[in-house]
Write a protein that holds these residues in place. Sequence first.
Motif, PDB file in Angstrom:
ATOM      1  N   LYS A   1      71.462  50.600 187.213  1.00  0.00           N
ATOM      2  CA  LYS A   1      72.658  50.145 187.921  1.00  0.00           C
ATOM      3  C   LYS A   1      72.408  49.858 189.402  1.00  0.00           C
ATOM      4  CE  LYS A   1      75.900  52.479 184.817  1.00  0.00           C
ATOM      5  NZ  LYS A   1      77.049  53.425 184.727  1.00  0.00           N
ATOM      6  N   ALA A   2      71.162  49.608 189.764  1.00  0.00           N
ATOM      7  CA  ALA A   2      70.883  49.222 191.148  1.00  0.00           C
ATOM      8  C   ALA A   2      71.212  47.740 191.334  1.00  0.00           C
ATOM      9  CB  ALA A   2      69.428  49.482 191.493  1.00  0.00           C
ATOM     10  N   VAL A   3      71.951  47.433 192.386  1.00  0.00           N
ATOM     11  CA  VAL A   3      72.310  46.058 192.726  1.00  0.00           C
ATOM     12  C   VAL A   3      71.611  45.696 194.029  1.00  0.00           C
ATOM     13  CG1 VAL A   3      74.201  44.481 193.267  1.00  0.00           C
ATOM     14  CG2 VAL A   3      74.558  46.336 191.620  1.00  0.00           C
ATOM     15  N   PHE A   4      70.981  44.534 194.075  1.00  0.00           N
ATOM     16  CA  PHE A   4      70.316  44.074 195.292  1.00  0.00           C
ATOM     17  C   PHE A   4      71.302  43.231 196.103  1.00  0.00           C
ATOM     18  CE2 PHE A   4      65.463  44.354 194.494  1.00  0.00           C
ATOM     19  CZ  PHE A   4      65.607  45.646 194.003  1.00  0.00           C
ATOM     20  N   TYR A   5      71.595  43.716 197.295  1.00  0.00           N
ATOM     21  CA  TYR A   5      72.556  43.073 198.202  1.00  0.00           C
ATOM     22  C   TYR A   5      71.746  42.460 199.348  1.00  0.00           C
ATOM     23  CZ  TYR A   5      76.542  42.926 201.521  1.00  0.00           C
ATOM     24  OH  TYR A   5      77.504  42.558 202.428  1.00  0.00           O
ATOM     25  N   ILE A   6      71.673  41.135 199.395  1.00  0.00           N
ATOM     26  CA  ILE A   6      70.826  40.417 200.347  1.00  0.00           C
ATOM     27  C   ILE A   6      71.701  39.880 201.475  1.00  0.00           C
ATOM     28  CG2 ILE A   6      69.092  38.611 200.604  1.00  0.00           C
ATOM     29  CD1 ILE A   6      68.329  40.746 198.530  1.00  0.00           C
ATOM     30  N   ASN A   7      71.489  40.373 202.680  1.00  0.00           N
ATOM     31  CA  ASN A   7      72.331  39.969 203.805  1.00  0.00           C
ATOM     32  C   ASN A   7      71.646  38.847 204.591  1.00  0.00           C
ATOM     33  OD1 ASN A   7      74.831  40.492 205.259  1.00  0.00           O
ATOM     34  ND2 ASN A   7      73.508  41.042 206.980  1.00  0.00           N
ATOM     35  N   THR A   8      72.275  37.703 204.650  1.00  0.00           N
ATOM     36  CA  THR A   8      71.789  36.431 205.214  1.00  0.00           C
ATOM     37  C   THR A   8      70.782  35.786 204.271  1.00  0.00           C
ATOM     38  OG1 THR A   8      69.837  37.052 206.544  1.00  0.00           O
ATOM     39  CG2 THR A   8      72.018  37.424 207.531  1.00  0.00           C
ATOM     40  N   LEU A   9      70.383  34.572 204.584  1.00  0.00           N
ATOM     41  CA  LEU A   9      69.435  33.827 203.759  1.00  0.00           C
ATOM     42  C   LEU A   9      68.015  34.363 203.824  1.00  0.00           C
ATOM     43  CD1 LEU A   9      70.401  30.147 204.653  1.00  0.00           C
ATOM     44  CD2 LEU A   9      70.622  31.194 202.410  1.00  0.00           C
TER      45      LEU A   9
ATOM     46  N   GLY B   1      64.043  41.201 192.769  1.00  0.00           N
ATOM     47  CA  GLY B   1      65.203  41.636 192.003  1.00  0.00           C
ATOM     48  C   GLY B   1      65.394  40.831 190.733  1.00  0.00           C
ATOM     49  N   ARG B   2      65.222  39.521 190.829  1.00  0.00           N
ATOM     50  CA  ARG B   2      65.369  38.690 189.628  1.00  0.00           C
ATOM     51  C   ARG B   2      64.266  38.972 188.620  1.00  0.00           C
ATOM     52  NH1 ARG B   2      69.636  34.945 189.245  1.00  0.00           N
ATOM     53  NH2 ARG B   2      68.848  34.919 187.116  1.00  0.00           N
ATOM     54  N   ILE B   3      63.046  39.200 189.093  1.00  0.00           N
ATOM     55  CA  ILE B   3      61.943  39.515 188.185  1.00  0.00           C
ATOM     56  C   ILE B   3      62.234  40.806 187.412  1.00  0.00           C
ATOM     57  CG2 ILE B   3      59.522  40.246 188.115  1.00  0.00           C
ATOM     58  CD1 ILE B   3      59.014  38.295 190.433  1.00  0.00           C
TER      59      ILE B   3
ATOM     60  N   ARG C   1      70.830  42.782 189.358  1.00  0.00           N
ATOM     61  CA  ARG C   1      71.849  41.874 189.876  1.00  0.00           C
ATOM     62  C   ARG C   1      71.558  41.612 191.346  1.00  0.00           C
ATOM     63  NH1 ARG C   1      76.578  39.512 188.866  1.00  0.00           N
ATOM     64  NH2 ARG C   1      78.212  39.439 190.462  1.00  0.00           N
ATOM     65  N   VAL C   2      71.543  40.340 191.713  1.00  0.00           N
ATOM     66  CA  VAL C   2      71.218  39.927 193.083  1.00  0.00           C
ATOM     67  C   VAL C   2      72.434  39.218 193.677  1.00  0.00           C
ATOM     68  CG1 VAL C   2      69.735  38.491 194.538  1.00  0.00           C
ATOM     69  CG2 VAL C   2      68.757  39.720 192.572  1.00  0.00           C
ATOM     70  N   VAL C   3      72.945  39.758 194.787  1.00  0.00           N
ATOM     71  CA  VAL C   3      74.122  39.197 195.462  1.00  0.00           C
ATOM     72  C   VAL C   3      73.750  38.884 196.898  1.00  0.00           C
ATOM     73  CG1 VAL C   3      76.504  39.593 196.168  1.00  0.00           C
ATOM     74  CG2 VAL C   3      75.683  40.490 193.967  1.00  0.00           C
TER      75      VAL C   3
ATOM     76  N   GLN D   1      70.455  29.686 196.005  1.00  0.00           N
ATOM     77  CA  GLN D   1      71.297  29.167 194.938  1.00  0.00           C
ATOM     78  C   GLN D   1      70.649  29.310 193.560  1.00  0.00           C
ATOM     79  OE1 GLN D   1      73.674  25.474 196.065  1.00  0.00           O
ATOM     80  NE2 GLN D   1      72.231  25.575 197.783  1.00  0.00           N
ATOM     81  N   HIS D   2      69.330  29.485 193.524  1.00  0.00           N
ATOM     82  CA  HIS D   2      68.642  29.687 192.247  1.00  0.00           C
ATOM     83  C   HIS D   2      68.402  31.171 191.930  1.00  0.00           C
ATOM     84  CE1 HIS D   2      67.886  25.383 192.715  1.00  0.00           C
ATOM     85  NE2 HIS D   2      67.603  25.369 191.429  1.00  0.00           N
ATOM     86  N   LEU D   3      68.381  32.018 192.956  1.00  0.00           N
ATOM     87  CA  LEU D   3      68.078  33.433 192.743  1.00  0.00           C
ATOM     88  C   LEU D   3      69.327  34.311 192.602  1.00  0.00           C
ATOM     89  CD1 LEU D   3      65.157  33.917 195.328  1.00  0.00           C
ATOM     90  CD2 LEU D   3      64.958  33.825 192.830  1.00  0.00           C
ATOM     91  N   ALA D   4      70.415  33.936 193.254  1.00  0.00           N
ATOM     92  CA  ALA D   4      71.593  34.811 193.316  1.00  0.00           C
ATOM     93  C   ALA D   4      72.424  34.739 192.044  1.00  0.00           C
ATOM     94  CB  ALA D   4      72.453  34.429 194.517  1.00  0.00           C
TER      95      ALA D   4
END
Length: 363
Positions: free
Chosen positions: A92-100, A109-111, A115-117, A139-142
């Motif tokens: 249940k770990a979610v990756f929260y990416i702040n800025t580009l 995270g995708r590998i 979940r990548v936000v 746009q392809h990873l999130a």
Amino acid sequence: MKRIVCFHLYNDYSGSPKVLHMVLGGLIEKGCRIDLISSDGGVLNELDGSPAFRRYSYSYRFSENPLIVMMRYVWIQVYTFLFAFRYLFTRKAVFYINTLLPVGPALAGRIMGKRVVYHYHENAFVKGAFYRTLSWLMQHLAHEIICVSAYQASFLKRKEGVTVIPNALPRDFVARLHPNIPAAFERKTVLMLSSLKGYKGTAEFLDLAEKLPQYRFLLVINDSRENVDEFMRKRYPGAGSRPANAAVYPRQNDVAEFYGRASLVLSLSDKTKFIETFGLTALEAMTAGLPVIVPTAGGIAEMVEDGRNGYRIDVQQLGLIAARIDEILSNPDLYGGLAEGALSVSRKYSAEAMYDGILSALA
């Protein structure tokens, strides 16, 4: 308890880490566990001390040499890509990416199937090819992209999995604002927070002060006292040539008191050269019960409805802006209606609404 793994490249005291500081604090209040991976030495360090918060730091700083900047950036992407795999078996770990910028951990995270936000603060499409490339990757990873305005979201080719969640003001800042509509009207004072960049309308604000000597004008410039003084010396080289009704201040640690001295707040950014993705100063003003005049484009324009909480007028129409200022500050009924509208609109941008929206996007 949800585990949110947040990646932010550069931890300083600029806008995006300040927003992140507020968001993470709110998510902790809502019962989330936060792991933050970022550089050391900025506002995000102030989150230390909460039992639900852990911070992992690396050394990162800017350089005047673009090649060194890029080498450091690439190294941090490799480092955070590898660091991210410590969460491979964290359920249940979610990756929260702040800025580009933190693309390395987003890829990791995708590998790993996490979940990548992304929380997308900038507008890559008014910047160079590097930022446009990062936007393409985002746009392809999130799984989900959080935008701060519909204007910002409109530039993305991707339309699914895009959520607009406007920024909000910290509660301690709101607590220092004390709306008093009759008192604000009597101040007859126009305020603008700006910078020395030509497209921010600083010179035009001083032109308005000269056009409207019956009102006071306060200008807060986000720069050093030395640079502000030099700018004023160049603009008004002659003794006594500065408008007597204008006061100019350098960078301030806390601008809340200035809203308490104002009646009306302007944003004079030139939309042909720069467009605001979100209008933080407009939100601060409206939360203080002050009407606003803003440009006709961008996220800042989405916050204003003509005749309800202010007006949308471009800086090229400086004569019209001057006329509106005079109309607003000479008509108590008009002013009262705009000020009430400003307070009403500001309530839609509450911190609680922002926290709930981001928590929903992370789910």
